[in-house]
Design a protein around this motif. Structure first.
Motif, PDB file in Angstrom:
ATOM      1  N   ALA A 124       0.845  -1.324  -0.060  1.00 59.51           N
ATOM      2  CA  ALA A 124       0.097   0.226   0.078  1.00 59.51           C
ATOM      3  C   ALA A 124       0.800   1.163   0.036  1.00 59.51           C
ATOM      4  CB  ALA A 124      -0.825  -0.045   1.251  1.00 59.51           C
ATOM      5  N   TYR A 125       1.966   1.096   0.750  1.00 64.52           N
ATOM      6  CA  TYR A 125       2.735   2.518   1.055  1.00 64.52           C
ATOM      7  C   TYR A 125       3.481   2.812  -0.424  1.00 64.52           C
ATOM      8  CZ  TYR A 125       5.521   5.683   3.685  1.00 64.52           C
ATOM      9  OH  TYR A 125       6.036   6.884   4.188  1.00 64.52           O
ATOM     10  N   GLU A 126       3.871   1.806  -1.368  1.00 62.02           N
ATOM     11  CA  GLU A 126       4.568   2.070  -2.645  1.00 62.02           C
ATOM     12  C   GLU A 126       3.639   2.488  -3.557  1.00 62.02           C
ATOM     13  OE1 GLU A 126       5.978  -1.679  -3.966  1.00 62.02           O
ATOM     14  OE2 GLU A 126       7.463  -1.744  -2.335  1.00 62.02           O
ATOM     15  N   ARG A 127       2.320   2.340  -3.296  1.00 63.49           N
ATOM     16  CA  ARG A 127       1.414   2.722  -4.410  1.00 63.49           C
ATOM     17  C   ARG A 127       0.491   3.963  -4.281  1.00 63.49           C
ATOM     18  NH1 ARG A 127      -3.237  -1.542  -6.917  1.00 63.49           N
ATOM     19  NH2 ARG A 127      -3.936   0.059  -8.171  1.00 63.49           N
ATOM     20  N   TRP A 172      -3.775   2.779   8.382  1.00 64.88           N
ATOM     21  CA  TRP A 172      -3.871   1.612   9.087  1.00 64.88           C
ATOM     22  C   TRP A 172      -4.699   1.496  10.254  1.00 64.88           C
ATOM     23  CZ3 TRP A 172       0.935  -1.077  11.717  1.00 64.88           C
ATOM     24  CH2 TRP A 172       0.628  -2.393  12.022  1.00 64.88           C
ATOM     25  N   CYS A 173      -5.716   0.694  10.353  1.00 65.99           N
ATOM     26  CA  CYS A 173      -6.606   0.195  11.258  1.00 65.99           C
ATOM     27  C   CYS A 173      -6.237  -0.860  12.209  1.00 65.99           C
ATOM     28  CB  CYS A 173      -8.243   0.261  10.997  1.00 65.99           C
ATOM     29  SG  CYS A 173      -8.721   1.171   9.810  1.00 65.99           S
ATOM     30  N   VAL A 174      -5.551  -0.483  13.146  1.00 73.78           N
ATOM     31  CA  VAL A 174      -4.879  -1.600  13.869  1.00 73.78           C
ATOM     32  C   VAL A 174      -5.768  -2.301  14.941  1.00 73.78           C
ATOM     33  CG1 VAL A 174      -3.134  -2.099  15.663  1.00 73.78           C
ATOM     34  CG2 VAL A 174      -2.752  -0.098  14.209  1.00 73.78           C
ATOM     35  N   GLY A 175      -5.450  -3.921  14.678  1.00 73.50           N
ATOM     36  CA  GLY A 175      -6.672  -4.588  15.168  1.00 73.50           C
ATOM     37  C   GLY A 175      -6.639  -4.886  16.718  1.00 73.50           C
ATOM     38  N   ASN A 176      -7.421  -5.688  17.185  1.00 69.04           N
ATOM     39  CA  ASN A 176      -7.340  -5.946  18.742  1.00 69.04           C
ATOM     40  C   ASN A 176      -5.928  -6.645  19.000  1.00 69.04           C
ATOM     41  OD1 ASN A 176      -7.329  -7.775  21.245  1.00 69.04           O
ATOM     42  ND2 ASN A 176      -9.678  -7.755  20.958  1.00 69.04           N
ATOM     43  N   TRP A 177      -4.975  -6.421  19.963  1.00 68.96           N
ATOM     44  CA  TRP A 177      -3.741  -6.679  20.451  1.00 68.96           C
ATOM     45  C   TRP A 177      -3.789  -8.326  20.685  1.00 68.96           C
ATOM     46  CZ3 TRP A 177      -0.235  -3.314  19.612  1.00 68.96           C
ATOM     47  CH2 TRP A 177      -0.474  -2.067  19.996  1.00 68.96           C
ATOM     48  N   ASP A 193       6.462   0.493  15.790  1.00 73.99           N
ATOM     49  CA  ASP A 193       7.647   1.436  15.753  1.00 73.99           C
ATOM     50  C   ASP A 193       8.514   1.175  14.756  1.00 73.99           C
ATOM     51  OD1 ASP A 193       6.973   2.645  18.194  1.00 73.99           O
ATOM     52  OD2 ASP A 193       8.537   1.742  19.489  1.00 73.99           O
ATOM     53  N   ALA A 194       8.706  -0.072  14.286  1.00 76.89           N
ATOM     54  CA  ALA A 194       9.370  -0.398  13.087  1.00 76.89           C
ATOM     55  C   ALA A 194       8.879   0.219  11.716  1.00 76.89           C
ATOM     56  CB  ALA A 194       9.629  -1.994  13.101  1.00 76.89           C
ATOM     57  N   ILE A 195       7.424  -0.166  11.744  1.00 74.93           N
ATOM     58  CA  ILE A 195       6.651   0.372  10.335  1.00 74.93           C
ATOM     59  C   ILE A 195       6.766   1.777  10.470  1.00 74.93           C
ATOM     60  CG2 ILE A 195       4.262   0.603   9.661  1.00 74.93           C
ATOM     61  CD1 ILE A 195       3.921  -2.675  10.759  1.00 74.93           C
ATOM     62  N   VAL A 196       6.639   2.526  11.510  1.00 79.84           N
ATOM     63  CA  VAL A 196       6.651   4.109  11.239  1.00 79.84           C
ATOM     64  C   VAL A 196       8.072   4.516  10.850  1.00 79.84           C
ATOM     65  CG1 VAL A 196       6.762   6.238  12.802  1.00 79.84           C
ATOM     66  CG2 VAL A 196       4.946   4.512  12.833  1.00 79.84           C
ATOM     67  N   GLU A 197       9.101   3.798  11.325  1.00 77.79           N
ATOM     68  CA  GLU A 197      10.573   4.024  10.982  1.00 77.79           C
ATOM     69  C   GLU A 197      10.900   3.778   9.717  1.00 77.79           C
ATOM     70  OE1 GLU A 197      14.963   2.055  11.703  1.00 77.79           O
ATOM     71  OE2 GLU A 197      13.420   2.283  13.470  1.00 77.79           O
ATOM     72  N   GLU A 198      10.028   2.742   9.053  1.00 77.70           N
ATOM     73  CA  GLU A 198      10.277   2.459   7.525  1.00 77.70           C
ATOM     74  C   GLU A 198       9.338   3.151   6.608  1.00 77.70           C
ATOM     75  OE1 GLU A 198       9.316  -1.439   4.610  1.00 77.70           O
ATOM     76  OE2 GLU A 198      10.019  -1.830   6.601  1.00 77.70           O
ATOM     77  N   MET A 199       8.181   3.467   7.060  1.00 83.30           N
ATOM     78  CA  MET A 199       6.999   4.173   6.315  1.00 83.30           C
ATOM     79  C   MET A 199       6.488   5.305   7.202  1.00 83.30           C
ATOM     80  SD  MET A 199       4.839   0.732   5.460  1.00 83.30           S
ATOM     81  CE  MET A 199       5.849  -0.665   5.820  1.00 83.30           C
ATOM     82  N   PRO A 200       7.172   6.414   7.220  1.00 78.49           N
ATOM     83  CA  PRO A 200       6.753   7.436   8.032  1.00 78.49           C
ATOM     84  C   PRO A 200       5.599   8.301   7.747  1.00 78.49           C
ATOM     85  CG  PRO A 200       8.850   8.051   6.744  1.00 78.49           C
ATOM     86  CD  PRO A 200       8.490   6.621   6.460  1.00 78.49           C
ATOM     87  N   ARG A 201       4.968   8.107   6.772  1.00 82.15           N
ATOM     88  CA  ARG A 201       3.879   8.933   6.184  1.00 82.15           C
ATOM     89  C   ARG A 201       2.649   8.166   6.671  1.00 82.15           C
ATOM     90  NH1 ARG A 201       5.884   8.417   1.013  1.00 82.15           N
ATOM     91  NH2 ARG A 201       4.009   7.330   0.316  1.00 82.15           N
ATOM     92  N   ILE A 202       2.662   6.689   7.312  1.00 88.29           N
ATOM     93  CA  ILE A 202       1.477   6.001   7.381  1.00 88.29           C
ATOM     94  C   ILE A 202       0.809   6.677   8.743  1.00 88.29           C
ATOM     95  CG2 ILE A 202       2.726   4.462   9.332  1.00 88.29           C
ATOM     96  CD1 ILE A 202       1.498   2.083   7.568  1.00 88.29           C
ATOM     97  N   LYS A 203      -0.339   6.381   8.546  1.00 84.87           N
ATOM     98  CA  LYS A 203      -1.298   6.947   9.581  1.00 84.87           C
ATOM     99  C   LYS A 203      -2.029   5.765  10.440  1.00 84.87           C
ATOM    100  CE  LYS A 203      -0.660  11.317   8.423  1.00 84.87           C
ATOM    101  NZ  LYS A 203       0.596  11.956   8.715  1.00 84.87           N
ATOM    102  N   PHE A 204      -2.522   6.078  11.849  1.00 85.23           N
ATOM    103  CA  PHE A 204      -3.117   4.979  12.406  1.00 85.23           C
ATOM    104  C   PHE A 204      -4.511   5.392  12.789  1.00 85.23           C
ATOM    105  CE2 PHE A 204       1.355   4.169  13.212  1.00 85.23           C
ATOM    106  CZ  PHE A 204       1.314   2.971  12.959  1.00 85.23           C
TER     107      PHE A 204
END
Length: 126
Positions: A42-45, A51-56, A115-126
């Motif tokens: 998704a980030y490439e496109r 990103w809707c983060v599901g239940n832990w 944290d790893a995802i935000v580091e790799e994909m800084p424009r992503i929103k939660f």
């Protein structure tokens, strides 16, 4: 889709009128390698990825694998190693695996993945 016109674009991608698209698979654990690959796709496109983060607790049957992964001698520092190849079908949540210790482990590990995802994909929103 709540009264919105929609059409399937490809595979797990749905167009929701006016150029908005949604893609995803329900109930993916945060730490799943499929989750990571789906977000990368998704980030490439797209300019904006939400990103809707599901239940832990999704995937708490992996708690022993996560415990091994989180032990000091298993941490490689490689982002990929945080994410497991794990199935996400019915039955991956176990009542017996729900405990304060296991819940904290899952939340801590999932937070490391976020944290790893935000580091790799800084424009992503939660």
């Amino acid at each position: 889709a709540a009264g919105f016109p929609w059409a399937e674009v490809e595979g797990d991608v749905v167009a929701l009128g006016r150029g908005h698209q949604a893609l995803g698979i329900a109930s993916l654990p945060v730490y799943n390698r499929v989750t990571l690959n789906l977000l990368r796709r998704a980030y490439e496109r797209y300019e904006l990825v939400v990103w809707c983060v599901g239940n832990w607790f999704f995937g708490n049957r992996d708690v022993d694998r996560l415990r091994d992964l989180c032990s000091d001698d298993q941490v490689s520092g490689d982002r990929e190693d945080l994410f497991l190849w794990s199935h996400f079908y019915p039955g991956v949540v176990s009542r017996e695996a729900m405990s304060l210790e296991n819940n904290l482990l899952i939340v801590r590990h999932a937070t490391r993945c976020l944290d790893a995802i935000v580091e790799e994909m800084p424009r992503i929103k939660f």
